[in-house]
Design a protein around this motif. Structure first.
Motif, mmCIF file in Angstrom:
data_model
loop_
_atom_site.group_PDB
_atom_site.id
_atom_site.type_symbol
_atom_site.label_atom_id
_atom_site.label_comp_id
_atom_site.label_asym_id
_atom_site.label_seq_id
_atom_site.Cartn_x
_atom_site.Cartn_y
_atom_site.Cartn_z
ATOM 1 N N GLY A 261 85.994 -20.781 22.532
ATOM 2 C CA GLY A 261 85.802 -19.601 23.362
ATOM 3 C C GLY A 261 84.641 -18.727 22.934
ATOM 4 O O GLY A 261 84.415 -17.666 23.515
ATOM 5 N N SER A 262 83.886 -19.173 21.925
ATOM 6 C CA SER A 262 82.762 -18.384 21.433
ATOM 7 C C SER A 262 81.585 -19.314 21.148
ATOM 8 O O SER A 262 81.685 -20.538 21.264
ATOM 9 C CB SER A 262 83.144 -17.638 20.154
ATOM 10 O OG SER A 262 83.179 -18.526 19.045
ATOM 11 N N ASP A 263 80.469 -18.699 20.734
ATOM 12 C CA ASP A 263 79.308 -19.500 20.340
ATOM 13 C C ASP A 263 79.169 -19.587 18.821
ATOM 14 O O ASP A 263 78.156 -20.033 18.300
ATOM 15 C CB ASP A 263 78.029 -18.923 20.943
ATOM 16 C CG ASP A 263 77.718 -17.520 20.437
ATOM 17 O OD1 ASP A 263 78.559 -16.935 19.713
ATOM 18 O OD2 ASP A 263 76.633 -16.998 20.767
ATOM 19 N N SER A 264 80.206 -19.191 18.108
ATOM 20 C CA SER A 264 80.143 -19.104 16.654
ATOM 21 C C SER A 264 79.997 -20.471 15.991
ATOM 22 O O SER A 264 80.587 -21.463 16.448
ATOM 23 C CB SER A 264 81.401 -18.423 16.116
ATOM 24 O OG SER A 264 81.409 -18.424 14.699
ATOM 25 N N HIS A 265 79.214 -20.491 14.911
ATOM 26 C CA HIS A 265 79.100 -21.666 14.055
ATOM 27 C C HIS A 265 79.871 -21.466 12.755
ATOM 28 O O HIS A 265 79.773 -22.316 11.860
ATOM 29 C CB HIS A 265 77.640 -21.937 13.696
ATOM 30 C CG HIS A 265 76.780 -22.363 14.830
ATOM 31 N ND1 HIS A 265 75.467 -22.782 14.643
ATOM 32 C CD2 HIS A 265 77.020 -22.457 16.160
ATOM 33 C CE1 HIS A 265 74.937 -23.096 15.814
ATOM 34 N NE2 HIS A 265 75.860 -22.896 16.746
ATOM 35 N N GLU B 29 73.540 -30.384 19.574
ATOM 36 C CA GLU B 29 72.563 -29.296 19.508
ATOM 37 C C GLU B 29 73.195 -28.021 20.060
ATOM 38 O O GLU B 29 74.024 -28.073 20.975
ATOM 39 C CB GLU B 29 71.341 -29.671 20.356
ATOM 40 C CG GLU B 29 70.211 -28.659 20.312
ATOM 41 C CD GLU B 29 68.977 -29.145 21.070
ATOM 42 O OE1 GLU B 29 67.952 -28.442 21.004
ATOM 43 O OE2 GLU B 29 69.057 -30.210 21.718
ATOM 44 N N ASP B 30 72.806 -26.896 19.506
ATOM 45 C CA ASP B 30 73.146 -25.607 20.101
ATOM 46 C C ASP B 30 71.958 -25.185 20.949
ATOM 47 O O ASP B 30 70.884 -24.891 20.431
ATOM 48 C CB ASP B 30 73.438 -24.559 19.029
ATOM 49 C CG ASP B 30 73.981 -23.264 19.626
ATOM 50 O OD1 ASP B 30 73.619 -22.933 20.775
ATOM 51 O OD2 ASP B 30 74.772 -22.594 18.940
ATOM 52 N N ARG C 115 77.811 -21.181 24.221
ATOM 53 C CA ARG C 115 78.909 -22.146 24.178
ATOM 54 C C ARG C 115 78.942 -22.946 22.890
ATOM 55 O O ARG C 115 79.613 -23.960 22.803
ATOM 56 C CB ARG C 115 78.811 -23.101 25.375
ATOM 57 C CG ARG C 115 78.950 -22.403 26.718
ATOM 58 C CD ARG C 115 78.693 -23.356 27.861
ATOM 59 N NE ARG C 115 78.643 -22.641 29.130
ATOM 60 C CZ ARG C 115 78.164 -23.156 30.260
ATOM 61 N NH1 ARG C 115 77.683 -24.378 30.269
ATOM 62 N NH2 ARG C 115 78.159 -22.458 31.374
ATOM 63 N N GLY C 116 78.188 -22.500 21.893
ATOM 64 C CA GLY C 116 78.186 -23.196 20.615
ATOM 65 C C GLY C 116 77.457 -24.517 20.693
ATOM 66 O O GLY C 116 76.468 -24.659 21.405
#
Length: 275
Positions: free
Chosen positions: A124-128, A74-75, A80-81
C-alpha cells in the motif's frame, strides 16, 4: 484498481505499469455451461498463448522475449514501490506479496521468503524499508529458479490470462478477441471502473453486442477496441494507442479472428513479426 501503463511508456513518463488485482475477478466468475462449445480452442491453446505473450511483451518491454522478464525489477517512481517480473508485480499493490507468498508455499526457505514480513509492511506504499539494499539482487537470483518462474506464470494466469480467456469464450469471441481482452486487462487491470477492463467492456456494450448476444464478432471487437482507445486516452501514460491501432486493429482488419501466423504489427513504430 489503478490503471496500468505499459512498461515502455512508464519508463518514459516515470510511472509504473503495475495494476492491483481486483478481488473476486477470477475465471469462474465468467465461465458457464454455454462456454463448452468454445472451451477446447482459443487463446489458451499453448501455441496461441505463446503468441499472446510475445505480442504483449512487444508493447510492455519492446521485445518478443517475454521469458527474459522474470528477472526484471525496478522502482519507476510512481508510488507503487518495486515493479517486477513478467506482468509487473508491485511491492505496493499486494500482487508481489501474493506472488512471494505462493513461492514460499511451494519452496520453503527460498531467497525471497525472508522478505515476507517486510512486503506485508510496505504493502500500500512506495516504501523500500527493509527491502533495500539486497531485495533487487535476491529477486534476480530467484528469477533463475524454475519454481519461481512457474509461480509468476501461475499468478499471471490467475489474475489476468484466465479471466480474459473465460470472458472471451463467454462472449463468444475467438482467439483474437480473447487476446484483445487479455491485453486490456494487462494494461488497465481487471476492475469495474470506467477505465478498467470491466468499464471498457461496459462502454462497448453501449454500441454493439458480442456474438453470445447475437452480435457480429468483428463489429463487437471494433466497439471494444474503440472503448479501449477511449480509456487509454484518459491518461497521459496510455496516450500512445499503437498497441491497438497498429497491432490489434491490423489483425482485425485482416479478418484474422483466430490470430493465425504469420503476424506482422508495430508498437511505438517498431515492427515485429511472428512467422
Amino acid at each position: 484498481m489503478e490503471n496500468r501503463p505499459t512498461r515502455r511508456t512508464a519508463l518514459l513518463l516515470g510511472l509504473s505499469l503495475a495494476a492491483v488485482p481486483a478481488a473476486g475477478f477470477t475465471a469462474s466468475r465468467f465461465a458457464s455451461p454455454a462456454d463448452a462449445a468454445v472451451r477446447a480452442t482459443g487463446l489458451d491453446d499453448p501455441a496461441k498463448k505463446e503468441i499472446a505473450m510475445q505480442i504483449v511483451c512487444s508493447a510492455e518491454n519492446s521485445s518478443l522475449d517475454w521469458k527474459a522478464q522474470y528477472k526484471y525489477i525496478e522502482d519507476i517512481g510512481d508510488g507503487r514501490g518495486y515493479t517486477a517480473g513478467i506482468i509487473g508485480f508491485c511491492s505496493g499493490t499486494g500482487d508481489m506479496l501474493e506472488l512471494v507468498e505462493l513461492y514460499a508455499d511451494r519452496k520453503s526457505g527460498n531467497v525471497l521468503e525472508k522478505y515476507l514480513p517486510v512486503l506485508r509492511d510496505v504493502d500500500g506504499s512506495d516504501s523500500h524499508d527493509g527491502l533495500d539494499p539486497n531485495y533487487t539482487r535476491d529477486w534476480r537470483t530467484a528469477a533463475g529458479d524454475s519454481v519461481f518462474q512457474q509461480c509468476q506464470n501461475d499468478e499471471r494466469d490467475r489474475v489476468y490470462f484466465n479471466p480474459a480467456v473465460a470472458q472471451g469464450k463467454s462472449d463468444g469471441v475467438r482467439t483474437l478477441g480473447q487476446f484483445c481482452y487479455y491485453d486490456a486487462i494487462v494494461m488497465h487491470g481487471p476492475g469495474s471502473d470506467s477505465t478498467s477492463f470491466g468499464g471498457i467492456r461496459k462502454r462497448a456494450l453501449g454500441n454493439a453486442k458480442p456474438p453470445s448476444q447475437g452480435g457480429n464478432e468483428t463489429a463487437w471487437l471494433n466497439a471494444f477496441l474503440d472503448a479501449r482507445v477511449w480509456a487509454m486516452k484518459q491518461e497521459e501514460a496510455h496516450s500512445d494507442t499503437s498497441r491497438v491501432d497498429t497491432a490489434q486493429r491490423v489483425f482485425l482488419r485482416n479478418g484474422n479472428l483466430n490470430l493465425d501466423t504469420p503476424l506482422d504489427w508495430k508498437v511505438y513504430g517498431d515492427p515485429y513479426h511472428i512467422g
